[in-house]
Design a protein around this motif. Sequence first.
Motif, PDB file in Angstrom:
ATOM      1  N   LEU A  32      84.273  81.377 -86.585  1.00 45.62           N
ATOM      2  CA  LEU A  32      82.742  81.804 -86.399  1.00 45.62           C
ATOM      3  C   LEU A  32      82.866  82.706 -86.985  1.00 45.62           C
ATOM      4  O   LEU A  32      83.645  83.310 -87.303  1.00 45.62           O
ATOM      5  CB  LEU A  32      83.584  82.338 -84.405  1.00 45.62           C
ATOM      6  CG  LEU A  32      83.560  80.904 -83.442  1.00 45.62           C
ATOM      7  CD1 LEU A  32      84.340  81.517 -82.938  1.00 45.62           C
ATOM      8  CD2 LEU A  32      82.409  80.368 -83.661  1.00 45.62           C
ATOM      9  N   PHE A  33      81.615  83.379 -87.752  1.00 43.51           N
ATOM     10  CA  PHE A  33      80.873  84.309 -88.159  1.00 43.51           C
ATOM     11  C   PHE A  33      79.032  84.264 -88.309  1.00 43.51           C
ATOM     12  O   PHE A  33      78.789  83.214 -87.540  1.00 43.51           O
ATOM     13  CB  PHE A  33      81.005  83.968 -89.489  1.00 43.51           C
ATOM     14  CG  PHE A  33      80.739  82.716 -90.422  1.00 43.51           C
ATOM     15  CD1 PHE A  33      79.283  82.053 -91.269  1.00 43.51           C
ATOM     16  CD2 PHE A  33      81.687  81.716 -90.293  1.00 43.51           C
ATOM     17  CE1 PHE A  33      79.201  81.140 -91.242  1.00 43.51           C
ATOM     18  CE2 PHE A  33      81.672  80.774 -91.473  1.00 43.51           C
ATOM     19  CZ  PHE A  33      79.836  80.597 -91.602  1.00 43.51           C
ATOM     20  N   LYS A  34      78.468  85.094 -88.309  1.00 44.96           N
ATOM     21  CA  LYS A  34      77.475  85.465 -88.607  1.00 44.96           C
ATOM     22  C   LYS A  34      76.648  85.387 -90.085  1.00 44.96           C
ATOM     23  O   LYS A  34      77.301  85.573 -91.244  1.00 44.96           O
ATOM     24  CB  LYS A  34      77.055  87.371 -87.960  1.00 44.96           C
ATOM     25  CG  LYS A  34      77.202  87.049 -86.361  1.00 44.96           C
ATOM     26  CD  LYS A  34      76.809  89.189 -86.072  1.00 44.96           C
ATOM     27  CE  LYS A  34      76.762  89.241 -84.506  1.00 44.96           C
ATOM     28  NZ  LYS A  34      76.637  90.119 -84.338  1.00 44.96           N
ATOM     29  N   LYS A  46      73.697  85.810 -82.593  1.00 42.63           N
ATOM     30  CA  LYS A  46      74.709  85.318 -82.614  1.00 42.63           C
ATOM     31  C   LYS A  46      75.952  84.617 -83.811  1.00 42.63           C
ATOM     32  O   LYS A  46      75.201  84.841 -84.158  1.00 42.63           O
ATOM     33  CB  LYS A  46      74.869  84.178 -81.253  1.00 42.63           C
ATOM     34  CG  LYS A  46      73.939  84.771 -79.968  1.00 42.63           C
ATOM     35  CD  LYS A  46      73.926  83.205 -79.198  1.00 42.63           C
ATOM     36  CE  LYS A  46      72.926  83.655 -77.861  1.00 42.63           C
ATOM     37  NZ  LYS A  46      72.842  82.539 -76.693  1.00 42.63           N
ATOM     38  N   GLU A  47      77.374  84.302 -83.263  1.00 45.95           N
ATOM     39  CA  GLU A  47      77.780  84.061 -84.240  1.00 45.95           C
ATOM     40  C   GLU A  47      77.329  82.564 -84.527  1.00 45.95           C
ATOM     41  O   GLU A  47      77.366  81.984 -83.138  1.00 45.95           O
ATOM     42  CB  GLU A  47      79.184  84.059 -84.074  1.00 45.95           C
ATOM     43  CG  GLU A  47      80.362  85.027 -83.406  1.00 45.95           C
ATOM     44  CD  GLU A  47      80.100  86.237 -83.033  1.00 45.95           C
ATOM     45  OE1 GLU A  47      79.901  85.454 -81.591  1.00 45.95           O
ATOM     46  OE2 GLU A  47      79.971  87.404 -82.681  1.00 45.95           O
ATOM     47  N   CYS A  49      78.681  78.630 -85.570  1.00 46.06           N
ATOM     48  CA  CYS A  49      80.326  77.934 -85.161  1.00 46.06           C
ATOM     49  C   CYS A  49      79.820  76.637 -86.436  1.00 46.06           C
ATOM     50  O   CYS A  49      79.081  76.105 -86.769  1.00 46.06           O
ATOM     51  CB  CYS A  49      80.805  77.258 -84.356  1.00 46.06           C
ATOM     52  SG  CYS A  49      82.292  76.181 -83.872  1.00 46.06           S
ATOM     53  N   ASP A 115      81.038  89.104 -91.195  1.00 45.02           N
ATOM     54  CA  ASP A 115      81.610  89.106 -89.684  1.00 45.02           C
ATOM     55  C   ASP A 115      82.537  87.807 -89.227  1.00 45.02           C
ATOM     56  O   ASP A 115      81.490  87.408 -88.103  1.00 45.02           O
ATOM     57  CB  ASP A 115      80.688  89.780 -88.385  1.00 45.02           C
ATOM     58  CG  ASP A 115      80.417  91.819 -89.070  1.00 45.02           C
ATOM     59  OD1 ASP A 115      81.175  91.855 -90.042  1.00 45.02           O
ATOM     60  OD2 ASP A 115      78.585  91.630 -88.682  1.00 45.02           O
ATOM     61  N   VAL A 117      84.734  85.634 -87.566  1.00 51.25           N
ATOM     62  CA  VAL A 117      85.767  86.201 -85.738  1.00 51.25           C
ATOM     63  C   VAL A 117      86.660  84.993 -85.383  1.00 51.25           C
ATOM     64  O   VAL A 117      86.372  84.459 -85.190  1.00 51.25           O
ATOM     65  CB  VAL A 117      84.579  86.268 -84.373  1.00 51.25           C
ATOM     66  CG1 VAL A 117      85.448  86.629 -83.281  1.00 51.25           C
ATOM     67  CG2 VAL A 117      83.231  86.327 -84.786  1.00 51.25           C
ATOM     68  N   GLY A 119      89.461  83.527 -83.536  1.00 49.89           N
ATOM     69  CA  GLY A 119      89.296  82.832 -82.256  1.00 49.89           C
ATOM     70  C   GLY A 119      91.283  82.227 -81.517  1.00 49.89           C
ATOM     71  O   GLY A 119      91.660  82.450 -82.331  1.00 49.89           O
ATOM     72  N   SER A 138      91.763  85.699 -80.638  1.00 49.38           N
ATOM     73  CA  SER A 138      90.703  85.896 -80.310  1.00 49.38           C
ATOM     74  C   SER A 138      90.527  87.748 -79.732  1.00 49.38           C
ATOM     75  O   SER A 138      89.847  89.173 -79.743  1.00 49.38           O
ATOM     76  CB  SER A 138      89.733  85.239 -78.778  1.00 49.38           C
ATOM     77  OG  SER A 138      90.256  85.469 -77.707  1.00 49.38           O
ATOM     78  N   GLY A 140      92.339  89.950 -81.299  1.00 46.89           N
ATOM     79  CA  GLY A 140      92.546  91.279 -82.562  1.00 46.89           C
ATOM     80  C   GLY A 140      94.361  90.969 -82.886  1.00 46.89           C
ATOM     81  O   GLY A 140      94.487  91.732 -83.658  1.00 46.89           O
TER      82      GLY A 140
END
Length: 165
Positions: A32-34, A46-47, A49, A115, A117, A119, A138, A140
């Motif tokens: 998941l990233f932008k 939104k991210e 996938c 960015d 993410v 998860g 998710s 962190g």
Amino acid sequence: MVNFMLMISAELENLTNLQPQGGCDDPDFSYLFKLKCGRCGELSQKETCLVLNDTVPLPVGKGTTHLIQKCKFCGRDGTVTMIQGRGKPLTQEITEAGKFAPLMLFDCRGYEPVDFVFGVGWKVESLEGTKFDNVDLSSGDFADYDEKGECPVMISNLRATFEVK
């Protein structure tokens, strides 16, 4: 065509070999990233996938890719293709050296990944060999107790970056 290597780092307490549940080339792991458009610089809201097992045919020629997307701002098409075999687990040695471990290589045409993410779906093992599966990063961080090694284990200070390769 630009290749971007997803690099990850974290503080690992009594842990090593952080990687996706099925290994660095896990066919079902969700990245998941932008995305940032290479033409206008627009950042996706939104991210996105990407999963190694999910491919789509290229609109021109033969072959497949993992993502074809049109920029909502300028209308330019772009693709992102995952390239297997370049990732390595994040080990205690890499962490102690203050370095990043390569996770996945992305061939990006028209887009730049940003960015990442963290998860669900990670695995890690304690320095004593206890395996922790389906770790959720998710929030962190991750904390547990290794009964075999009789010590607390923790993942914190997660960081990710994309390096041009």
